[in-house]
Motif scaffolding. Structure first.
Motif, PDB file in Angstrom:
ATOM      1  N   ASN A 282      18.969  10.004  -1.692  1.00  0.00           N
ATOM      2  CA  ASN A 282      20.136   9.165  -1.969  1.00  0.00           C
ATOM      3  C   ASN A 282      20.038   7.811  -1.277  1.00  0.00           C
ATOM      4  O   ASN A 282      19.309   7.626  -0.305  1.00  0.00           O
ATOM      5  CB  ASN A 282      21.434   9.885  -1.576  1.00  0.00           C
ATOM      6  N   GLU A 283      20.823   6.866  -1.776  1.00  0.00           N
ATOM      7  CA  GLU A 283      20.736   5.472  -1.320  1.00  0.00           C
ATOM      8  C   GLU A 283      21.032   5.321   0.170  1.00  0.00           C
ATOM      9  O   GLU A 283      20.333   4.596   0.878  1.00  0.00           O
ATOM     10  CB  GLU A 283      21.709   4.621  -2.140  1.00  0.00           C
ATOM     11  N   GLU A 284      22.062   6.006   0.631  1.00  0.00           N
ATOM     12  CA  GLU A 284      22.459   5.858   2.039  1.00  0.00           C
ATOM     13  C   GLU A 284      21.337   6.283   2.983  1.00  0.00           C
ATOM     14  O   GLU A 284      21.045   5.606   3.976  1.00  0.00           O
ATOM     15  CB  GLU A 284      23.723   6.685   2.304  1.00  0.00           C
ATOM     16  N   ASP A 285      20.691   7.405   2.667  1.00  0.00           N
ATOM     17  CA  ASP A 285      19.603   7.894   3.524  1.00  0.00           C
ATOM     18  C   ASP A 285      18.301   7.124   3.289  1.00  0.00           C
ATOM     19  O   ASP A 285      17.448   7.054   4.171  1.00  0.00           O
ATOM     20  CB  ASP A 285      19.368   9.383   3.268  1.00  0.00           C
ATOM     21  N   ALA A 286      18.146   6.574   2.089  1.00  0.00           N
ATOM     22  CA  ALA A 286      16.926   5.808   1.779  1.00  0.00           C
ATOM     23  C   ALA A 286      16.883   4.476   2.521  1.00  0.00           C
ATOM     24  O   ALA A 286      15.808   3.936   2.783  1.00  0.00           O
ATOM     25  CB  ALA A 286      16.829   5.559   0.276  1.00  0.00           C
ATOM     26  N   LEU A 287      18.059   3.942   2.882  1.00  0.00           N
ATOM     27  CA  LEU A 287      18.133   2.658   3.576  1.00  0.00           C
ATOM     28  C   LEU A 287      17.633   2.807   5.009  1.00  0.00           C
ATOM     29  O   LEU A 287      18.239   3.493   5.821  1.00  0.00           O
ATOM     30  CB  LEU A 287      19.573   2.132   3.563  1.00  0.00           C
TER      31      LEU A 287
ATOM     32  N   SER B 296      11.509   7.450  -1.568  1.00  0.00           N
ATOM     33  CA  SER B 296      11.194   8.875  -1.737  1.00  0.00           C
ATOM     34  C   SER B 296      12.349   9.749  -1.271  1.00  0.00           C
ATOM     35  O   SER B 296      12.407  10.942  -1.561  1.00  0.00           O
ATOM     36  CB  SER B 296       9.930   9.244  -0.956  1.00  0.00           C
ATOM     37  N   VAL B 297      13.310   9.147  -0.541  1.00  0.00           N
ATOM     38  CA  VAL B 297      14.494   9.877  -0.066  1.00  0.00           C
ATOM     39  C   VAL B 297      15.521   9.937  -1.191  1.00  0.00           C
ATOM     40  O   VAL B 297      15.685   8.991  -1.965  1.00  0.00           O
ATOM     41  CB  VAL B 297      15.086   9.182   1.179  1.00  0.00           C
TER      42      VAL B 297
ATOM     43  N   TYR C 138       0.793  -1.232   0.000  1.00  0.00           N
ATOM     44  CA  TYR C 138       0.000   0.000   0.000  1.00  0.00           C
ATOM     45  C   TYR C 138       0.822   1.276   0.000  1.00  0.00           C
ATOM     46  O   TYR C 138       0.314   2.347  -0.335  1.00  0.00           O
ATOM     47  CB  TYR C 138      -0.927   0.024   1.221  1.00  0.00           C
ATOM     48  N   ASN C 139       2.086   1.219   0.404  1.00  0.00           N
ATOM     49  CA  ASN C 139       2.949   2.402   0.422  1.00  0.00           C
ATOM     50  C   ASN C 139       3.882   2.335  -0.782  1.00  0.00           C
ATOM     51  O   ASN C 139       4.798   1.513  -0.827  1.00  0.00           O
ATOM     52  CB  ASN C 139       3.750   2.449   1.722  1.00  0.00           C
ATOM     53  N   PRO C 140       3.685   3.206  -1.776  1.00  0.00           N
ATOM     54  CA  PRO C 140       4.457   3.095  -3.026  1.00  0.00           C
ATOM     55  C   PRO C 140       5.941   3.383  -2.869  1.00  0.00           C
ATOM     56  O   PRO C 140       6.729   3.080  -3.761  1.00  0.00           O
ATOM     57  CB  PRO C 140       3.789   4.132  -3.946  1.00  0.00           C
ATOM     58  N   ASN C 141       6.345   3.962  -1.743  1.00  0.00           N
ATOM     59  CA  ASN C 141       7.751   4.329  -1.550  1.00  0.00           C
ATOM     60  C   ASN C 141       8.557   3.293  -0.764  1.00  0.00           C
ATOM     61  O   ASN C 141       9.786   3.395  -0.690  1.00  0.00           O
ATOM     62  CB  ASN C 141       7.861   5.676  -0.827  1.00  0.00           C
TER      63      ASN C 141
END
Length: 387
Positions: A204-209, A201-202, A181-184
């Motif tokens: 860069n990769e490091e912060d998205a993890l 939705s973040v 249900y959460n597309p991000n």
């Protein structure tokens, strides 16, 4: 509410797929999610010969077939809002077909970077983003992303990537799964044993993890479960099972709910043995996670999952004559589709058997799916080469 044991125990085979010219293993199943009046429900099945077959769900009759030739297709998924069907391909693309058109040519092609070999993928719940995982080539194992939306201004049928994650897996990315249900929200699994959760939705990769979980072995299956789907589970190629609760990320509670190195050694079945795991099934109405496994003779075992372990619920007999490789559960009508190495696609529904079926003799099919079992690697992380 009817007890879950009775609900599954009451499943009976109501339809077997029609014979096909070329018997194949049935490796993956997905059903169309777009509800359209007076149109048949469609089922897409990934076959070991590198094709995807489209079936009418009620009759299990093959309507058409799509091929990735000369590439090998991995995974099969319908869009949420249309009858577009997707699969990733070893030729470095993700392909999209219109399941209601007879044309074998993909209506959309999502191209990867040079040397990409895609072995896993998913499309998010609003059909906006596709993510595909690659085999490790040189030092790179990537998660590649595309914008899946079709613009009336952009008439091109080929799309280039939006970008890629390259730092978080050190071996083949075997599984990719978006949140229902959460597309991000995205979870990925790899031969390196790691299961990573991202918020795409973040920037860069490091912060998205968001977090990394360790299954300690090569990942064969991942999925979401629990209330609001705040939990993730994973199965490994050596029949291990792990279950984590993301609600506990910012608390003192342990994130690991359950970790079993080899389910075959610990599960206590009421009947028979367990040879392998097939996948997980989260039952929304009952807020319960189930693990599905089977035997080499085609028996399907259903096990319920709690923090104290797995317990046998029921078994389905008389369907398949060989290893069962795939299943798809429908929450709306409580029906079950199963596919196996006997080349059979079966539809199970609650209630009495509608027709007498004879179990098909096991077919010895030359396997082209050995690539599914991958050797676990302990390679350390290496940074992707700057291009």
């Amino acid at each position: 509410m009817e007890k879950i044991e009775e609900q599954f125990a009451n499943l009976s085979i109501v339809k077997r797929s029609s014979e096909t010219k070329e018997p194949t293993y049935l490796l993956g199943i997905d059903t169309s999610k777009a509800v359209q009046a007076e149109k048949e429900n469609l089922v897409a099945v990934l076959c070991s010969n590198g094709s995807i077959r489209i079936y009418d769900k009620e009759r299990l009759y093959v309507l058409r077939e799509f091929s990735g030739y000369p590439g090998l297709l991995n995974g099969v998924r319908f869009a949420s809002s249309s009858d577009s069907v997707y699969s990733s391909c070893s030729d470095g693309t993700v392909k999209c077909w219109d399941a209601r058109l007879a044309s074998e040519k993909p209506v959309q092609l999502f191209k990867g970077y040079p040397s990409n070999i895609f072995i896993s993928f998913d499309i998010n719940c609003n059909d906006h983003v596709i993510c595909a995982g690659t085999e490790k080539v040189d030092d790179d194992a990537l998660l590649v992303f595309w914008d899946a939306r079709i613009s009336s201004q952009d008439l091109s049928t080929t799309k280039d990537p939006l970008g890629a994650y390259s730092e978080t897996h050190s071996d083949d990315v075997t599984q990719v799964c978006f949140h229902p249900y959460n597309p991000n929200m995205l979870v990925s699994g790899s031969s390196d044993g790691l299961v990573n959760v991202f918020d795409i939705s973040v920037d860069n990769e490091e912060d998205a993890l968001i977090t990394t979980c360790n299954s300690i072995s090569s990942v064969s299956c991942i999925g979401w479960s629990g209330k609001d789907y705040k939990q993730i589970y994973c199965m490994t190629h050596d029949e291990g099972f792990s279950w984590w609760d993301l609600n506990h990320l910012n608390t003192d509670e342990p994130i690991t709910c359950l970790n079993i190195q080899d389910v075959r050694e610990v599960v206590n079945l009421k009947e028979g043995i367990l040879d392998y795991l097939i996948g997980g099934l989260y039952h929304e109405k009952m807020d319960k996670l189930f693990v599905v496994g089977g035997t080499n003779t085609g028996i399907i075992h259903l096990m319920s999952c709690t923090t104290s372990g797995l317990s046998h619920v029921t078994s389905l007999h008389g369907g398949h004559a060989a290893t069962v490789r795939s299943f798809s559960w429908n929450m709306q009508d409580d029906s079950l589709l199963t596919g196996g190495e006997d080349a059979q696609l079966l539809l199970w529904k609650p209630g009495p058997i509608e027709k007498t079926f004879t179990k098909k003799d096991s077919m010895k099919i030359a396997s082209s799916v050995s690539q599914r079992v991958r050797v676990h690697s302990n390679d350390s992380y290496k940074r992707r080469k700057k291009q």
